[in-house]
Motif scaffolding. Structure first.
Motif, PDB file in Angstrom:
ATOM      1  N   ARG A 252       0.837  -1.213   0.000  1.00 51.72           N
ATOM      2  CA  ARG A 252       0.000   0.000   0.000  1.00 51.72           C
ATOM      3  C   ARG A 252       0.870   1.260   0.000  1.00 51.72           C
ATOM      4  O   ARG A 252       0.561   2.256  -0.656  1.00 51.72           O
ATOM      5  CB  ARG A 252      -0.908   0.018   1.222  1.00 51.72           C
ATOM      6  N   LEU A 253       1.972   1.217   0.745  1.00 52.06           N
ATOM      7  CA  LEU A 253       2.891   2.360   0.770  1.00 52.06           C
ATOM      8  C   LEU A 253       3.496   2.597  -0.612  1.00 52.06           C
ATOM      9  O   LEU A 253       3.607   3.744  -1.071  1.00 52.06           O
ATOM     10  CB  LEU A 253       4.005   2.120   1.788  1.00 52.06           C
ATOM     11  N   ARG A 254       3.894   1.518  -1.278  1.00 51.80           N
ATOM     12  CA  ARG A 254       4.481   1.670  -2.611  1.00 51.80           C
ATOM     13  C   ARG A 254       3.455   2.239  -3.594  1.00 51.80           C
ATOM     14  O   ARG A 254       3.783   3.065  -4.448  1.00 51.80           O
ATOM     15  CB  ARG A 254       5.008   0.329  -3.104  1.00 51.80           C
ATOM     16  N   LEU A 257       3.183   6.001  -3.018  1.00 54.24           N
ATOM     17  CA  LEU A 257       4.301   6.755  -3.578  1.00 54.24           C
ATOM     18  C   LEU A 257       4.243   6.789  -5.102  1.00 54.24           C
ATOM     19  O   LEU A 257       4.678   7.764  -5.733  1.00 54.24           O
ATOM     20  CB  LEU A 257       5.627   6.143  -3.129  1.00 54.24           C
ATOM     21  N   ALA A 258       3.676   5.761  -5.720  1.00 51.32           N
ATOM     22  CA  ALA A 258       3.615   5.690  -7.184  1.00 51.32           C
ATOM     23  C   ALA A 258       2.439   6.471  -7.757  1.00 51.32           C
ATOM     24  O   ALA A 258       2.552   7.087  -8.823  1.00 51.32           O
ATOM     25  CB  ALA A 258       3.540   4.230  -7.630  1.00 51.32           C
ATOM     26  N   THR A 259       1.303   6.463  -7.053  1.00 44.34           N
ATOM     27  CA  THR A 259       0.079   7.033  -7.622  1.00 44.34           C
ATOM     28  C   THR A 259      -0.512   8.175  -6.811  1.00 44.34           C
ATOM     29  O   THR A 259      -1.398   8.873  -7.296  1.00 44.34           O
ATOM     30  CB  THR A 259      -0.998   5.946  -7.757  1.00 44.34           C
ATOM     31  N   GLY A 260      -0.073   8.337  -5.567  1.00 47.86           N
ATOM     32  CA  GLY A 260      -0.648   9.351  -4.697  1.00 47.86           C
ATOM     33  C   GLY A 260      -1.776   8.836  -3.841  1.00 47.86           C
ATOM     34  O   GLY A 260      -2.255   9.548  -2.941  1.00 47.86           O
ATOM     35  N   ASP A 289      -8.416   8.138   2.498  1.00 50.10           N
ATOM     36  CA  ASP A 289      -7.739   6.940   2.010  1.00 50.10           C
ATOM     37  C   ASP A 289      -6.296   6.904   2.521  1.00 50.10           C
ATOM     38  O   ASP A 289      -5.807   5.874   3.010  1.00 50.10           O
ATOM     39  CB  ASP A 289      -7.775   6.933   0.481  1.00 50.10           C
ATOM     40  N   VAL A 290      -5.606   8.038   2.434  1.00 49.51           N
ATOM     41  CA  VAL A 290      -4.219   8.121   2.899  1.00 49.51           C
ATOM     42  C   VAL A 290      -4.151   8.005   4.416  1.00 49.51           C
ATOM     43  O   VAL A 290      -3.330   7.265   4.972  1.00 49.51           O
ATOM     44  CB  VAL A 290      -3.566   9.433   2.419  1.00 49.51           C
ATOM     45  N   PHE A 291      -5.036   8.725   5.095  1.00 49.96           N
ATOM     46  CA  PHE A 291      -5.034   8.683   6.557  1.00 49.96           C
ATOM     47  C   PHE A 291      -5.365   7.285   7.080  1.00 49.96           C
ATOM     48  O   PHE A 291      -4.875   6.876   8.129  1.00 49.96           O
ATOM     49  CB  PHE A 291      -6.025   9.701   7.124  1.00 49.96           C
ATOM     50  N   GLU A 292      -6.186   6.552   6.352  1.00 52.93           N
ATOM     51  CA  GLU A 292      -6.536   5.193   6.771  1.00 52.93           C
ATOM     52  C   GLU A 292      -5.309   4.286   6.744  1.00 52.93           C
ATOM     53  O   GLU A 292      -5.152   3.415   7.608  1.00 52.93           O
ATOM     54  CB  GLU A 292      -7.627   4.620   5.867  1.00 52.93           C
TER      55      GLU A 292
END
Length: 324
Positions: A252-254, A257-260, A289-292
């Motif tokens: 999920r981290l990758r 970083l790849a798509t935002g 989505d990011v905070f989750e």
């Protein structure tokens, strides 16, 4: 007639136990002896294959992972094997142990090792950052099995006794199924080796999540990206096959970083009422989505304490989630 110094049979038993321990570890791992020792006999340092070599040269190289576990070794010629009934129980992090005798998980075979209280107190004082494994070298059956003493104290002895320190010694049950040469036993050794780096990472995840929440109404995205760039180099994301959840969050981290966007929350646009379909709403959902992702990362420390520290222990939870 005068006689010279004599060598006790126990010295030979200990020597054979050390040889058996070395033989049960991957040959590219390092076993270091402690002298003098005060309850800690060895450290194990784990390595990975850096270059398997070619069929022509047959020269392989190995890279240290920076992972260490302590070992207290008990070498025995013909240790007795006992049966131990395993029952379900309450969450011992939230109260004293309460066994449910109606919920029998099963019966396992164990070695029973009597440890002096001074040895247990020493391990307790070390905390949980670097695990101490009690290893039984069974010379008659040529196997080494282990249990993590730090976790045994925290998850069994302390919850089970009003004050476990009042006794002169305590019996430790070492599950036979944690045999080092087995697939499960080796996975456990690798898992314990990663403990220090995982605990340090969990602390950082909690810090990052807290800081992101402070940017809830501000410019949070550059900070989230910076945080992700700081933690993605951790080497455990793709080296914890025994815990797929960690690998999942690495992916999920990758993706972030790849798509935002990490893709932790899937939003079906057709399911969104027409009145909500505006740029502000969708930007809010992207933020959530990011905070989750960071909320889930910060929760890993809870899982570690509640569940993962009972892996490979002779408890109901340990038996249910980590035994073969």
């Amino acid at each position: 007639m005068s006689v010279g110094k004599r060598r006790a049979d126990q010295h030979l038993i200990d020597q054979d136990g050390i040889s058996l321990l070395r033989a049960n570890l991957p040959r590219h791992w390092l076993l270091r002896e402690y002298r003098p020792d005060y309850g800690l006999d060895f450290t194990i340092e784990t390595f990975k294959t850096a270059d398997p070599g070619s069929s022509a040269t047959r020269v392989a190289t190995y890279e240290t992972l920076g992972e260490h576990v302590f070992v207290q070794l008990k070498s025995l010629t013909e240790p007795d094997v006992y049966s131990l009934d395993i029952y379900g129980r309450s969450n011992v992090e939230k109260g004293p142990e309460q066994l449910n005798r109606k919920d029998k998980i099963g019966t396992i075979e164990t070695y029973r090792i009597q440890l002096e209280m001074s040895e247990l107190i020493t391990v307790e004082r070390m905390g949980i950052g670097v695990p101490v494994l009690l290893v039984v070298a069974d010379l008659s059956r040529q196997r080494c099995s282990y249990v993590c003493l730090n976790d045994y104290i925290d998850k069994i002895l302390i919850p089970r006794h009003v004050d476990f320190r009042k006794a002169r010694s305590r019996v430790i049950h070492v599950p036979i199924w944690t045999e080092m040469a087995s697939e499960a036993g080796l996975a456990g050794l690798r898992w314990y080796g990663k403990r220090a780096k995982l605990l340090a990472a969990f602390q950082r995840f909690r810090y990052q999540y807290s800081e992101l929440q402070h940017r809830d109404n501000g410019d949070w995205r550059p900070l989230a990206r910076y945080f992700a760039e700081r933690i993605i180099p951790y080497d455990f994301w793709d080296d914890t096959e025994m815990c797929e959840l960690i690998s999942y969050y690495g992916s999920r981290l990758r993706q972030f970083l790849a798509t935002g966007q990490p893709g932790c929350i899937t939003l079906l646009e057709d399911a969104v009422p027409e009145s909500f379909r505006n740029e502000e709403f969708f930007e809010h959902m992207k933020q959530q989505d990011v905070f989750e992702l960071w909320r889930c990362l910060s929760h890993l420390s809870n899982l570690y304490e509640d569940v993962w520290r009972e892996w490979f222990l002779p408890t109901g939870l340990g038996q249910a989630v980590s035994a073969p």
